[in-house]
Design a protein around this motif. Structure first.
Motif, PDB file in Angstrom:
ATOM      1  N   TYR A  98     -17.270  15.804  -0.154  1.00  0.00           N
ATOM      2  CA  TYR A  98     -15.950  15.207   0.097  1.00  0.00           C
ATOM      3  C   TYR A  98     -15.869  13.735  -0.284  1.00  0.00           C
ATOM      4  O   TYR A  98     -15.239  12.931   0.385  1.00  0.00           O
ATOM      5  CB  TYR A  98     -15.524  15.441   1.550  1.00  0.00           C
ATOM      6  CG  TYR A  98     -15.439  16.918   1.847  1.00  0.00           C
ATOM      7  CD1 TYR A  98     -14.414  17.680   1.303  1.00  0.00           C
ATOM      8  CD2 TYR A  98     -16.426  17.566   2.594  1.00  0.00           C
ATOM      9  CE1 TYR A  98     -14.360  19.056   1.519  1.00  0.00           C
ATOM     10  CE2 TYR A  98     -16.375  18.928   2.810  1.00  0.00           C
ATOM     11  CZ  TYR A  98     -15.341  19.668   2.272  1.00  0.00           C
ATOM     12  OH  TYR A  98     -15.293  21.022   2.472  1.00  0.00           O
ATOM     13  N   SER A 102      -9.551  15.084   3.488  1.00  0.00           N
ATOM     14  CA  SER A 102     -10.040  14.822   2.143  1.00  0.00           C
ATOM     15  C   SER A 102      -8.996  15.188   1.093  1.00  0.00           C
ATOM     16  O   SER A 102      -8.799  14.458   0.115  1.00  0.00           O
ATOM     17  CB  SER A 102     -11.337  15.610   1.897  1.00  0.00           C
ATOM     18  OG  SER A 102     -11.872  15.336   0.624  1.00  0.00           O
ATOM     19  N   PRO A 143     -14.867  12.254   4.852  1.00  0.00           N
ATOM     20  CA  PRO A 143     -14.179  12.175   3.558  1.00  0.00           C
ATOM     21  C   PRO A 143     -13.955  10.740   3.105  1.00  0.00           C
ATOM     22  O   PRO A 143     -13.675   9.860   3.914  1.00  0.00           O
ATOM     23  CB  PRO A 143     -12.853  12.897   3.806  1.00  0.00           C
ATOM     24  CG  PRO A 143     -12.675  12.904   5.289  1.00  0.00           C
ATOM     25  CD  PRO A 143     -14.048  12.915   5.874  1.00  0.00           C
ATOM     26  N   SER A 157     -14.913  18.734  -3.333  1.00  0.00           N
ATOM     27  CA  SER A 157     -15.116  19.799  -2.366  1.00  0.00           C
ATOM     28  C   SER A 157     -15.931  20.950  -2.930  1.00  0.00           C
ATOM     29  O   SER A 157     -16.653  21.628  -2.198  1.00  0.00           O
ATOM     30  CB  SER A 157     -13.765  20.321  -1.856  1.00  0.00           C
ATOM     31  OG  SER A 157     -12.962  20.748  -2.935  1.00  0.00           O
TER      32      SER A 157
END
Length: 341
Positions: free
Chosen positions: A276, A82, A204, A223
């Motif tokens: 993500y 990510s 992600p 995040s």
């Protein structure tokens, strides 16, 4: 019979398990991985190198009681992927640091190696080496990823007039954590599975290729939660980001889970984190790919704001702090955290 531990497996056995499960995970011709003092790799000509690392510590980021070894391996890989994608880059290879207690079951190590191999193949990302050591206490997993890009996407390029856009569904990882902390709760099984998967096995987001060619693009991953992302982008670019509250409406399944939990759905969406997805500020008139939503507008000024019919309220950075003034809660964990169980 008692299960063998790493004390009987020895370091060579741990490395062998990792090498077996990581064999055939897409090593390009001319590269060398596990087996020498250092790996031999290459970055595409003309591109810049991106490097990121995440450290996962037992009882801070996960708990073995509610996270399988394969889940931990997947998450270690996914959170780093990510970061690279949030810079507009492509992950190229990974290096693993693994610190394990000697009384850990050998089967845990095998399952972790298998899970890392699965994640490596899924993301097309070979693990080319690393280091193993004994831990006097918790399991520690450190994964370093190297990627490359011809044009790094920074957080500092948002301009007044830009649109705030984002990919993914906010709040599902936080909902998954709640489900894992409350296994006795009577919620629809399909919703529980979806939420727990979002927490244990995040996927992600990927930046669509055409967005790389936009005149400018401020970008980061989600995040630490949407609120933290908006605040961070605003501070980095020296502008004001104004998101519309109604842009977060419409996720009926998440609203159902939040009602079961007795939690305002905005708490999960704004402060949950670990979804993500990608949050970006793009020039006005930019097209949006499928799965992306328009959240609001960039304005002259400072700070991040949530606008509704009642007015605007300022958003605060609500991301995770490993060194708070009060006693910290675990970061990820299976039964007590905002992160991976």
């Amino acid at each position: 019979m008692k299960e063998p531990t790493l004390a009987s497996m020895k370091e060579a056995g741990i490395i062998d398990a990792l090498a077996r499960h990581l064999d055939g995970t897409g090593m390009p011709q001319g590269w060398t991985g596990i087996g020498d003092d250092a790996a031999v790799t290459a970055v595409p000509a003309g591109e810049r190198t991106l490097t990121t690392v995440d450290v996962l510590v037992e009882d801070v980021h996960f708990r073995r009681a509610s996270s399988s070894a394969a889940d931990i391996a997947w998450k270690a890989m996914a959170v780093n992927v990510s970061d690279i994608r949030a810079m507009g880059g492509k992950p190229l290879w990974a290096v693993l640091g693994l610190s394990l207690p000697s009384d850990l079951e050998a089967g845990w190590c095998e399952a972790f190696a298998a899970g890392l191999g699965t994640a490596s193949r899924h993301f097309g990302l070979p693990v080319v080496g690393g280091d193993t050591t004994r831990s006097p206490g918790p399991i520690v997993v450190s994964l370093t990823l190297v990627g490359s890009t011809s044009r790094p996407m920074l957080r500092s390029t948002a301009r007044p007039g830009d649109r705030i856009v984002a990919s993914g569904a906010f709040g599902w990882a936080a909902a998954g954590l709640w489900c894992l902390e409350h296994p006795e709760s009577r919620i629809p099984e399909a919703l529980r599975r979806r939420a727990e998967s979002a927490q244990r096995r995040p996927e992600p987001a990927t930046l669509p290729p055409f967005m790389v060619d936009l005149p400018h693009l401020a970008l980061m991953d989600d995040s630490d939660g949407l609120s933290a992302s908006l605040v961070t982008l605003a501070e980095a670019s020296g502008v004001a980001l104004v998101a519309r509250d109604e842009a977060l409406d419409g996720d009926r399944d998440l609203e159902t889970l939040a009602a079961h939990a007795g939690v305002p759905v905005r708490t999960w969406q704004l402060g949950g984190g670990e979804d993500y997805g990608l949050v970006a500020c793009v020039p006005p008139g930019s097209s949006l790919p499928p799965g992306w939503r328009d959240l609001g507008q960039v304005e002259a000024g400072r700070g991040a704001w949530l606008a509704s019919a009642e007015g605007r309220r300022r958003l605060r950075f609500r991301g995770w702090d490993h060194f708070p003034t009060d006693h910290p809660r675990p970061r990820h964990s299976g039964d007590r955290d905002r992160s991976a169980p």
